[in-house]
Design an enzyme around this catalytic site. Structure first.
Site, PDB file in Angstrom:
ATOM      1  N   HIS A  96       0.827  -1.210   0.000  1.00 49.60           N
ATOM      2  CA  HIS A  96       0.000   0.000   0.000  1.00 49.60           C
ATOM      3  C   HIS A  96       0.863   1.263   0.000  1.00 49.60           C
ATOM      4  O   HIS A  96       1.791   1.359   0.801  1.00 49.60           O
ATOM      5  CB  HIS A  96      -0.928   0.007   1.218  1.00 49.60           C
ATOM      6  CG  HIS A  96      -2.084  -0.917   1.062  1.00 49.60           C
ATOM      7  ND1 HIS A  96      -1.923  -2.296   1.047  1.00 49.60           N
ATOM      8  CD2 HIS A  96      -3.398  -0.683   0.858  1.00 49.60           C
ATOM      9  CE1 HIS A  96      -3.102  -2.852   0.853  1.00 49.60           C
ATOM     10  NE2 HIS A  96      -4.010  -1.917   0.734  1.00 49.60           N
TER      11      HIS A  96
ATOM     12  N   SER B 134      -6.224   4.195  -5.942  1.00 53.39           N
ATOM     13  CA  SER B 134      -5.626   4.872  -4.800  1.00 53.39           C
ATOM     14  C   SER B 134      -5.678   6.385  -4.994  1.00 53.39           C
ATOM     15  O   SER B 134      -5.996   7.142  -4.072  1.00 53.39           O
ATOM     16  CB  SER B 134      -4.185   4.407  -4.620  1.00 53.39           C
ATOM     17  OG  SER B 134      -3.587   5.114  -3.578  1.00 53.39           O
TER      18      SER B 134
ATOM     19  N   ARG C 112      -7.885   8.074  -6.611  1.00 54.57           N
ATOM     20  CA  ARG C 112      -9.276   8.509  -6.373  1.00 54.57           C
ATOM     21  C   ARG C 112      -9.571   8.569  -4.879  1.00 54.57           C
ATOM     22  O   ARG C 112     -10.149   9.524  -4.369  1.00 54.57           O
ATOM     23  CB  ARG C 112     -10.238   7.502  -7.041  1.00 54.57           C
ATOM     24  CG  ARG C 112     -11.153   8.101  -8.087  1.00 54.57           C
ATOM     25  CD  ARG C 112     -12.285   7.192  -8.537  1.00 54.57           C
ATOM     26  NE  ARG C 112     -12.082   5.765  -8.446  1.00 54.57           N
ATOM     27  CZ  ARG C 112     -11.586   4.993  -9.423  1.00 54.57           C
ATOM     28  NH1 ARG C 112     -11.179   5.551 -10.528  1.00 54.57           N
ATOM     29  NH2 ARG C 112     -11.467   3.679  -9.275  1.00 54.57           N
ATOM     30  N   GLU C 113      -9.125   7.531  -4.188  1.00 55.98           N
ATOM     31  CA  GLU C 113      -9.396   7.471  -2.749  1.00 55.98           C
ATOM     32  C   GLU C 113      -8.680   8.569  -1.996  1.00 55.98           C
ATOM     33  O   GLU C 113      -9.234   9.237  -1.129  1.00 55.98           O
ATOM     34  CB  GLU C 113      -8.984   6.088  -2.221  1.00 55.98           C
ATOM     35  CG  GLU C 113      -9.933   4.992  -2.647  1.00 55.98           C
ATOM     36  CD  GLU C 113      -9.259   3.628  -2.826  1.00 55.98           C
ATOM     37  OE1 GLU C 113      -9.958   2.665  -3.170  1.00 55.98           O
ATOM     38  OE2 GLU C 113      -8.025   3.549  -2.623  1.00 55.98           O
TER      39      GLU C 113
ATOM     40  N   LEU D  97      -5.414   3.015   5.941  1.00 55.25           N
ATOM     41  CA  LEU D  97      -6.737   3.469   6.385  1.00 55.25           C
ATOM     42  C   LEU D  97      -7.620   3.592   5.151  1.00 55.25           C
ATOM     43  O   LEU D  97      -7.170   4.065   4.109  1.00 55.25           O
ATOM     44  CB  LEU D  97      -6.597   4.853   7.041  1.00 55.25           C
ATOM     45  CG  LEU D  97      -7.866   5.528   7.571  1.00 55.25           C
ATOM     46  CD1 LEU D  97      -8.278   4.897   8.892  1.00 55.25           C
ATOM     47  CD2 LEU D  97      -7.619   7.019   7.776  1.00 55.25           C
ATOM     48  N   ALA D  98      -8.861   3.146   5.242  1.00 56.73           N
ATOM     49  CA  ALA D  98      -9.796   3.301   4.122  1.00 56.73           C
ATOM     50  C   ALA D  98     -10.143   4.788   4.040  1.00 56.73           C
ATOM     51  O   ALA D  98     -11.071   5.272   4.689  1.00 56.73           O
ATOM     52  CB  ALA D  98     -11.042   2.452   4.346  1.00 56.73           C
ATOM     53  N   ALA D  99      -9.376   5.503   3.236  1.00 55.89           N
ATOM     54  CA  ALA D  99      -9.422   6.976   3.264  1.00 55.89           C
ATOM     55  C   ALA D  99     -10.796   7.514   2.885  1.00 55.89           C
ATOM     56  O   ALA D  99     -11.246   8.535   3.394  1.00 55.89           O
ATOM     57  CB  ALA D  99      -8.356   7.526   2.306  1.00 55.89           C
TER      58      ALA D  99
HETATM   59  N1  LIG Z   1      -1.846   3.626   3.073  1.00 57.52           N
HETATM   60  C1  LIG Z   1      -3.151   3.708   2.720  1.00 57.52           C
HETATM   61  O1  LIG Z   1      -4.044   3.686   3.572  1.00 57.52           O
HETATM   62  N2  LIG Z   1      -3.427   3.806   1.382  1.00 57.52           N
HETATM   63  C2  LIG Z   1      -4.709   3.914   0.930  1.00 57.52           C
HETATM   64  N3  LIG Z   1      -5.852   4.031   1.611  1.00 57.52           N
HETATM   65  C3  LIG Z   1      -6.891   4.137   0.704  1.00 57.52           C
HETATM   66  O2  LIG Z   1      -8.071   4.273   0.947  1.00 57.52           O
HETATM   67  N4  LIG Z   1      -6.378   4.077  -0.569  1.00 57.52           N
HETATM   68  C4  LIG Z   1      -5.020   3.952  -0.462  1.00 57.52           C
HETATM   69  O3  LIG Z   1      -4.181   3.887  -1.377  1.00 57.52           O
END
Ligand SMILES: NC(=O)NC1=NC(=O)NC1=O
Length: 173
Positions: free
Chosen positions: A67, A84, A86-87, A121-123
Protein backbone atom coordinates in the site's frame (compact mmCIF):
# COMPACT_ATOMS: atom_id res chain seq x y z
CA UNK A 1 -21.26 -5.80 -14.01
CA UNK A 2 -23.27 -8.74 -12.69
CA UNK A 3 -22.21 -12.00 -11.13
CA UNK A 4 -23.07 -14.08 -14.22
CA UNK A 5 -20.66 -11.91 -16.22
CA UNK A 6 -17.99 -12.39 -13.54
CA UNK A 7 -18.46 -16.16 -13.55
CA UNK A 8 -18.02 -16.24 -17.34
CA UNK A 9 -14.70 -14.32 -17.28
CA UNK A 10 -11.55 -16.10 -18.33
CA UNK A 11 -8.50 -15.74 -16.10
CA UNK A 12 -7.10 -12.70 -17.93
CA UNK A 13 -10.38 -10.79 -17.88
CA UNK A 14 -10.92 -11.56 -14.21
CA UNK A 15 -7.48 -10.33 -13.15
CA UNK A 16 -7.81 -7.26 -15.42
CA UNK A 17 -11.01 -6.32 -13.62
CA UNK A 18 -10.32 -7.48 -10.04
CA UNK A 19 -6.51 -7.41 -9.89
CA UNK A 20 -6.40 -4.21 -7.84
CA UNK A 21 -9.29 -4.84 -5.45
CA UNK A 22 -6.51 -5.38 -2.94
CA UNK A 23 -3.94 -2.69 -3.69
CA UNK A 24 -1.14 -3.99 -5.95
CA UNK A 25 -1.91 -7.61 -5.05
CA UNK A 26 -3.15 -9.19 -8.31
CA UNK A 27 -2.04 -12.56 -6.92
CA UNK A 28 -5.15 -12.56 -4.73
CA UNK A 29 -7.49 -12.12 -7.71
CA UNK A 30 -5.45 -14.76 -9.59
CA UNK A 31 -6.06 -17.21 -6.74
CA UNK A 32 -9.72 -16.29 -6.20
CA UNK A 33 -10.56 -16.82 -9.91
CA UNK A 34 -10.23 -20.59 -9.44
CA UNK A 35 -12.99 -20.48 -6.80
CA UNK A 36 -15.66 -19.50 -9.35
CA UNK A 37 -18.61 -19.62 -9.78
CA UNK A 38 -19.54 -17.02 -7.16
CA UNK A 39 -23.11 -16.75 -5.96
CA UNK A 40 -23.04 -12.95 -5.59
CA UNK A 41 -20.65 -10.06 -4.89
CA UNK A 42 -20.65 -10.87 -1.16
CA UNK A 43 -19.50 -14.39 -1.98
CA UNK A 44 -16.76 -13.01 -4.26
CA UNK A 45 -15.68 -10.59 -1.52
CA UNK A 46 -15.60 -13.41 1.04
CA UNK A 47 -13.16 -15.36 -1.14
CA UNK A 48 -10.85 -12.33 -1.28
CA UNK A 49 -11.01 -11.91 2.48
CA UNK A 50 -10.63 -15.62 3.25
CA UNK A 51 -7.46 -15.65 1.14
CA UNK A 52 -6.02 -12.79 3.20
CA UNK A 53 -7.05 -14.39 6.51
CA UNK A 54 -5.45 -17.71 5.55
CA UNK A 55 -2.04 -16.14 4.84
CA UNK A 56 0.83 -16.45 7.30
CA UNK A 57 1.67 -13.20 9.11
CA UNK A 58 4.52 -12.55 6.66
CA UNK A 59 2.05 -12.64 3.77
CA UNK A 60 -0.43 -10.38 5.55
CA UNK A 61 2.32 -7.88 6.30
CA UNK A 62 3.36 -8.15 2.64
CA UNK A 63 -0.11 -7.04 1.56
CA UNK A 64 0.15 -4.00 3.83
CA UNK A 65 3.59 -3.17 2.38
CA UNK A 66 2.03 -3.03 -1.09
CA UNK A 67 0.00 0.00 0.00
CA UNK A 68 1.30 3.47 -0.85
CA UNK A 69 1.54 5.94 2.02
CA UNK A 70 -1.37 8.29 2.48
CA UNK A 71 -0.28 11.70 1.15
CA UNK A 72 3.16 10.24 0.53
CA UNK A 73 5.76 10.42 -2.22
CA UNK A 74 3.64 8.50 -4.73
CA UNK A 75 0.80 10.96 -4.36
CA UNK A 76 3.23 13.81 -4.95
CA UNK A 77 4.77 12.07 -7.97
CA UNK A 78 1.44 11.00 -9.47
CA UNK A 79 2.44 7.32 -9.50
CA UNK A 80 -0.53 6.00 -7.52
CA UNK A 81 -2.89 3.41 -9.00
CA UNK A 82 -6.12 4.91 -10.31
CA UNK A 83 -8.07 3.53 -7.36
CA UNK A 84 -5.63 4.87 -4.80
CA UNK A 85 -5.47 8.28 -6.52
CA UNK A 86 -9.28 8.51 -6.37
CA UNK A 87 -9.40 7.47 -2.75
CA UNK A 88 -6.63 9.76 -1.60
CA UNK A 89 -7.90 12.79 -3.51
CA UNK A 90 -11.43 11.97 -2.35
CA UNK A 91 -10.18 12.22 1.23
CA UNK A 92 -8.73 15.65 0.53
CA UNK A 93 -5.14 14.46 0.72
CA UNK A 94 -4.19 16.23 -2.49
CA UNK A 95 -4.88 19.62 -0.96
CA UNK A 96 -2.89 19.44 2.25
CA UNK A 97 -0.78 22.36 3.40
CA UNK A 98 2.99 21.74 3.48
CA UNK A 99 2.98 21.52 7.30
CA UNK A 100 0.13 18.95 7.22
CA UNK A 101 2.02 16.89 4.66
CA UNK A 102 5.18 17.05 6.78
CA UNK A 103 3.26 16.00 9.91
CA UNK A 104 1.81 12.99 8.05
CA UNK A 105 5.21 12.04 6.64
CA UNK A 106 6.69 12.07 10.15
CA UNK A 107 3.81 10.03 11.61
CA UNK A 108 3.96 7.57 8.70
CA UNK A 109 7.71 7.13 9.28
CA UNK A 110 7.20 6.53 13.02
CA UNK A 111 4.42 4.06 12.28
CA UNK A 112 6.45 2.14 9.70
CA UNK A 113 9.47 2.04 12.05
CA UNK A 114 7.31 0.58 14.84
CA UNK A 115 5.27 -1.97 12.86
CA UNK A 116 7.35 -2.73 9.78
CA UNK A 117 4.51 -1.89 7.37
CA UNK A 118 2.78 1.36 6.31
CA UNK A 119 -0.27 2.87 7.96
CA UNK A 120 -3.37 1.79 6.05
CA UNK A 121 -6.74 3.47 6.38
CA UNK A 122 -9.80 3.30 4.12
CA UNK A 123 -9.42 6.98 3.26
CA UNK A 124 -12.80 7.29 1.53
CA UNK A 125 -14.61 6.58 4.76
CA UNK A 126 -12.87 9.28 6.77
CA UNK A 127 -12.31 12.99 6.42
CA UNK A 128 -8.80 14.32 6.00
CA UNK A 129 -8.62 15.33 9.67
CA UNK A 130 -9.09 11.67 10.65
CA UNK A 131 -5.85 10.56 8.98
CA UNK A 132 -3.33 12.14 11.37
CA UNK A 133 -5.65 11.52 14.33
CA UNK A 134 -6.07 7.80 13.52
CA UNK A 135 -2.37 7.49 12.71
CA UNK A 136 -1.36 8.97 16.08
CA UNK A 137 -3.91 6.81 17.93
CA UNK A 138 -3.00 3.53 16.23
CA UNK A 139 0.72 4.24 16.66
CA UNK A 140 0.17 3.35 20.35
CA UNK A 141 -1.45 -0.04 19.66
CA UNK A 142 0.26 -3.38 20.37
CA UNK A 143 1.64 -4.86 17.10
CA UNK A 144 -0.61 -7.97 17.04
CA UNK A 145 -3.72 -5.80 17.43
CA UNK A 146 -2.48 -3.24 14.89
CA UNK A 147 -1.90 -5.94 12.27
CA UNK A 148 -5.55 -6.95 12.58
CA UNK A 149 -6.75 -3.34 12.47
CA UNK A 150 -4.67 -2.62 9.37
CA UNK A 151 -5.96 -5.72 7.59
CA UNK A 152 -9.52 -4.68 8.43
CA UNK A 153 -8.82 -1.39 6.66
CA UNK A 154 -7.48 -3.30 3.64
CA UNK A 155 -10.77 -5.21 3.58
CA UNK A 156 -12.81 -1.99 3.82
CA UNK A 157 -10.88 -0.61 0.83
CA UNK A 158 -11.47 -3.88 -1.03
CA UNK A 159 -15.20 -3.80 -0.24
CA UNK A 160 -15.46 -0.23 -1.55
CA UNK A 161 -13.55 -1.12 -4.72
CA UNK A 162 -15.77 -4.15 -5.37
CA UNK A 163 -18.86 -1.99 -4.80
CA UNK A 164 -17.53 0.48 -7.39
CA UNK A 165 -17.04 -2.35 -9.88
CA UNK A 166 -20.58 -3.61 -9.31
CA UNK A 167 -22.05 -0.12 -9.17
CA UNK A 168 -23.37 -0.97 -5.72
CA UNK A 169 -23.44 0.90 -2.43
CA UNK A 170 -21.65 -1.27 0.16
CA UNK A 171 -23.50 -1.97 3.38
CA UNK A 172 -21.81 -2.31 6.72
CA UNK A 173 -18.92 0.07 6.31
N1 LIG B 1 -1.85 3.63 3.07
C1 LIG B 1 -3.15 3.71 2.72
O1 LIG B 1 -4.04 3.69 3.57
N2 LIG B 1 -3.43 3.81 1.38
C2 LIG B 1 -4.71 3.91 0.93
N3 LIG B 1 -5.85 4.03 1.61
C3 LIG B 1 -6.89 4.14 0.70
O2 LIG B 1 -8.07 4.27 0.95
N4 LIG B 1 -6.38 4.08 -0.57
C4 LIG B 1 -5.02 3.95 -0.46
O3 LIG B 1 -4.18 3.89 -1.38
Amino acid sequence: MDIEKVNSMDFGEFVDVFGNVIERCPLIAAAVWSQRPFSDVEDLEKHFFDFIDALPQSGQEGILRCHPDLAGRELQRGTLTAESQREQSGAGLTSLRADERLQLAELNAQYRARFGFPFVLAARLRGRAAVPRELARRLQCPPPQELRTALDEVKKIGRLRLADLFGAHPAGL
